[in-house]
Scaffold this motif. Sequence first.
Motif, mmCIF file in Angstrom:
data_model
loop_
_atom_site.group_PDB
_atom_site.id
_atom_site.type_symbol
_atom_site.label_atom_id
_atom_site.label_comp_id
_atom_site.label_asym_id
_atom_site.label_seq_id
_atom_site.Cartn_x
_atom_site.Cartn_y
_atom_site.Cartn_z
ATOM 1 N N VAL A 92 0.846 -1.200 0.000
ATOM 2 C CA VAL A 92 0.000 0.000 0.000
ATOM 3 C C VAL A 92 0.883 1.254 0.000
ATOM 4 C CG1 VAL A 92 -1.687 1.338 1.316
ATOM 5 C CG2 VAL A 92 -1.920 -1.147 1.142
ATOM 6 N N ALA A 93 1.913 1.243 0.840
ATOM 7 C CA ALA A 93 2.807 2.393 0.915
ATOM 8 C C ALA A 93 3.456 2.681 -0.436
ATOM 9 C CB ALA A 93 3.880 2.154 1.977
ATOM 10 N N GLU A 94 3.877 1.623 -1.161
ATOM 11 C CA GLU A 94 4.497 1.792 -2.470
ATOM 12 C C GLU A 94 3.503 2.368 -3.474
ATOM 13 O OE1 GLU A 94 7.223 1.673 -5.623
ATOM 14 O OE2 GLU A 94 7.490 1.661 -3.445
ATOM 15 N N MET A 95 2.239 1.938 -3.406
ATOM 16 C CA MET A 95 1.225 2.437 -4.334
ATOM 17 C C MET A 95 0.813 3.868 -3.989
ATOM 18 S SD MET A 95 -1.317 -0.830 -4.665
ATOM 19 C CE MET A 95 -0.728 -2.450 -5.115
ATOM 20 N N ARG A 96 0.819 4.154 -2.696
ATOM 21 C CA ARG A 96 0.281 5.434 -2.255
ATOM 22 C C ARG A 96 1.275 6.571 -2.492
ATOM 23 N NH1 ARG A 96 -3.702 7.415 0.256
ATOM 24 N NH2 ARG A 96 -4.847 5.615 0.964
ATOM 25 N N ASP A 97 2.450 6.413 -2.434
ATOM 26 C CA ASP A 97 3.496 7.430 -2.431
ATOM 27 C C ASP A 97 3.428 8.365 -3.646
ATOM 28 O OD1 ASP A 97 5.741 8.799 -1.612
ATOM 29 O OD2 ASP A 97 7.132 7.318 -2.441
ATOM 30 N N GLY A 98 2.216 8.979 -3.869
ATOM 31 C CA GLY A 98 2.041 9.927 -4.964
ATOM 32 C C GLY A 98 2.123 9.295 -6.329
ATOM 33 N N LYS A 99 1.904 7.970 -6.367
ATOM 34 C CA LYS A 99 2.096 7.234 -7.614
ATOM 35 C C LYS A 99 0.816 7.187 -8.441
ATOM 36 C CE LYS A 99 6.314 6.116 -6.469
ATOM 37 N NZ LYS A 99 6.624 4.849 -5.857
ATOM 38 N N LYS A 100 1.030 6.833 -9.708
ATOM 39 C CA LYS A 100 -0.085 6.563 -10.609
ATOM 40 C C LYS A 100 -0.116 5.076 -10.908
ATOM 41 C CE LYS A 100 -0.922 10.858 -13.138
ATOM 42 N NZ LYS A 100 -1.023 11.451 -14.499
ATOM 43 N N LEU A 101 -1.305 4.486 -10.810
ATOM 44 C CA LEU A 101 -1.474 3.082 -11.137
ATOM 45 C C LEU A 101 -1.970 2.967 -12.565
ATOM 46 C CD1 LEU A 101 -3.157 1.725 -7.882
ATOM 47 C CD2 LEU A 101 -0.738 2.076 -8.390
ATOM 48 N N ALA A 102 -1.553 1.911 -13.244
ATOM 49 C CA ALA A 102 -1.942 1.722 -14.659
ATOM 50 C C ALA A 102 -2.358 0.283 -14.888
ATOM 51 C CB ALA A 102 -0.775 2.085 -15.574
ATOM 52 N N SER A 103 -3.264 0.092 -15.862
ATOM 53 C CA SER A 103 -3.659 -1.271 -16.241
ATOM 54 C C SER A 103 -2.543 -1.899 -17.050
ATOM 55 C CB SER A 103 -4.955 -1.233 -17.066
ATOM 56 O OG SER A 103 -4.763 -0.482 -18.252
ATOM 57 N N ALA A 104 -2.562 -3.234 -17.150
ATOM 58 C CA ALA A 104 -1.474 -3.962 -17.804
ATOM 59 C C ALA A 104 -1.316 -3.581 -19.267
ATOM 60 C CB ALA A 104 -1.719 -5.468 -17.677
ATOM 61 N N ASP A 105 -2.431 -3.263 -19.944
ATOM 62 C CA ASP A 105 -2.337 -2.925 -21.364
ATOM 63 C C ASP A 105 -2.179 -1.427 -21.602
ATOM 64 O OD1 ASP A 105 -4.816 -2.037 -20.646
ATOM 65 O OD2 ASP A 105 -5.941 -3.245 -22.099
ATOM 66 N N GLY A 106 -2.086 -0.664 -20.504
ATOM 67 C CA GLY A 106 -1.881 0.772 -20.629
ATOM 68 C C GLY A 106 -3.117 1.565 -20.994
ATOM 69 N N SER A 107 -4.272 0.926 -21.006
ATOM 70 C CA SER A 107 -5.497 1.607 -21.427
ATOM 71 C C SER A 107 -6.097 2.472 -20.328
ATOM 72 C CB SER A 107 -6.540 0.582 -21.888
ATOM 73 O OG SER A 107 -6.895 -0.273 -20.814
ATOM 74 N N TRP A 108 -5.582 2.338 -19.137
ATOM 75 C CA TRP A 108 -6.158 3.083 -18.006
ATOM 76 C C TRP A 108 -5.065 3.404 -17.016
ATOM 77 C CZ3 TRP A 108 -5.916 1.478 -12.926
ATOM 78 C CH2 TRP A 108 -6.690 2.186 -11.991
ATOM 79 N N ASN A 109 -5.131 4.591 -16.421
ATOM 80 C CA ASN A 109 -4.256 4.912 -15.297
ATOM 81 C C ASN A 109 -5.003 5.844 -14.355
ATOM 82 O OD1 ASN A 109 -3.324 7.871 -15.714
ATOM 83 N ND2 ASN A 109 -3.037 6.901 -17.739
ATOM 84 N N SER A 110 -4.601 5.844 -13.113
ATOM 85 C CA SER A 110 -5.316 6.634 -12.117
ATOM 86 C C SER A 110 -4.346 7.038 -11.011
ATOM 87 C CB SER A 110 -6.475 5.832 -11.532
ATOM 88 O OG SER A 110 -7.109 6.556 -10.504
ATOM 89 N N SER A 111 -4.428 8.287 -10.638
ATOM 90 C CA SER A 111 -3.596 8.762 -9.532
ATOM 91 C C SER A 111 -4.209 8.327 -8.205
ATOM 92 C CB SER A 111 -3.498 10.292 -9.555
ATOM 93 O OG SER A 111 -2.873 10.726 -10.738
ATOM 94 N N VAL A 112 -3.362 7.954 -7.276
ATOM 95 C CA VAL A 112 -3.826 7.598 -5.943
ATOM 96 C C VAL A 112 -3.956 8.877 -5.137
ATOM 97 C CG1 VAL A 112 -3.363 6.270 -3.860
ATOM 98 C CG2 VAL A 112 -2.679 5.380 -6.101
#
Length: 658
Positions: free
Chosen positions: A565-585
Amino acid sequence: MEKQGGESLGLTQTLTGRLRNFPLAPSPDNSLWAVYESISNSLHAIRDRSSGGRDRIDVRVNRDSTGDVEGFIIADTGVGLTSENFDSFRKIDSTYKAVRGGKGVGRLTWLKTFGLARVSSTFNDGDSFQIRSFDFIEDDSMPIKHHTLTRSTGPSGTIVELYDMKSAYKRECPKRSETIVRSIVRHFLKDVISKEGPDIFVDDGGIHDLKKVFESSIVRRHASTFAAKIGDREHSFSITHLVTSKAFADHEAKENVVYLLAHGRVVGRRPVGGLIGLKKLQGGKTYVGMVEGDFLDHTVSQERTMLAADSTLVDIIVREAAEDATQFLREDTQPVRDRQLTMVKQIKREYPRFMGTLSDEQGFVENKLQLSVRDQESVFRAVSLDWYRSKRKIDRSIRTGLSNPKNEQEFKAALAEANKSIAIESKAILADYVTERKVVIEFLTKLVARVRASPDDDYETEAKVHDLILPRKANSSNIKLETHNLWIIDERLPYYYYFNSDLPLKDQIIDSKDMRRPDITLSDVASSFQQRGSNEPFIVVEFKRPGRDNYNSKDDPVKQCLEYVAEMRDGKKLASADGSWNSSVQENTLFYCYIIADITPTLRKLVELHDMKRTPDGRGYFRYHDGLRAWCEVIPFDKLIENNRVRHNAFFEKLGIT
């Protein structure tokens, strides 16, 4: 007859040519055909004579020094070869007995299979008795030789002696006395089972009374009638059903059989084991059906060896006869029906989609399944086909009634039928869905028990559970949403659009180089009330081997999840495997961490160090981490399974799924 220049213009034929073209191929049954014809003539002769006593037919078998059959002597107490009968005898293809099925060719079988037929017949010429004697041989110029006519004191009767059986038929002729007796019985079943008419005896090293022989073998009998539509006409038939000892099983069909009779004689046989679902009856018994009717009388061949009707027409008759036989054989076919019912019930349990089709299980078996349907796959095909046909019929009826109703009443009826159909179909779909879940729950239960009993090879045994929920290396771009079983953990999880299974964090977080691999992560819930990309909770799932009890501070599943959770939260953006979606935490984004693991002593020590609280049922642990805005819950496998059972039991009970 018309003549021209003193020459007859009529057609001629020779006895030799007629015999050559006579269709009687050598076979065990055909080798006895001359005997059958002689007995048939005897039966006619007896019916033509008024007698106050008991008439009889005697058949004597003559054998050579090796024991092979070489001839027969047939004697009767009939009217004899009167002048009218003898005139008919001398005409090939005579129509003298046509009214009762006689074709005028029976005596030709004598010369087809034997070298000599010797006849001695006593008859009453009106004033006194006379004996007519002669030999009948294959000779175009004079087939009747040594004819004599002398006075006698009676009584009337005829003796036919058949000598010098031809080698082709001798090789095929049955050797055993019992086989000859049974063959004659089968051919003259109607006369043998009748209490009227003459007694028939066979002398072959002992006297066999055919009526008594067959009567002792009959277990039960029943007479019935049925109709068969042939072409544009419906024809009536009578059938005599018999259950006999296996001694009278048909030697050619080798199974339950229907005999087709023309003018009282068997002219065809059809095996019906497939049609009635039983090739043989239990307890050393066999079924014999005797079918008679005008249609058969009118379509028998001239030689009386077969039916001249098209085989497809005969098939229609046999199918109807078999249907009637099925009713007669209900007590014999009941074990088959019981097995079919068991298979139908199993299909209903395993495939609830067919609940409507199989609402009356017994009725489906009786009315929709042929007795020949024996295996599970064939029963399933029959159920599927009936479901498909019924659904199409209802759909057509609804479409017609709703789109083009004749009146208001028809429209209302179609609407009611539509509502009923939708309700049934919806229930069937739900039943299928719930049944699949039940299978998964049962499989998870067995898998957990098996893993607990297996050696402590952490990763592989843990992976088996992981793969059941969501296969490793899967993600939302390479696996369909419906194919995973995330609902086992939480019913909300199947609604997430994006998920990853056993993939490094660097492939899920933009610009991350973290090689750690969470078991499962999910993000961006799919809902008709939410837009994708909105600030929905993120999910982390970790599996640990059922029964594991070797945790330590370096292998702490709670710490492991919080670090993800800490790694994802640290101001990061998450992305789908095919790159079709991303979202800021976002700062206020929630995380849910599910740790699926048995609460063993070493794990309990760790969760208590994390100040986790017991769940209300006392079986799991939970905690909300303020700094990371993350809920963590530890769920034991037994609790996970039981929660699913409780959650689905209402559906199981309502749908009758056990």
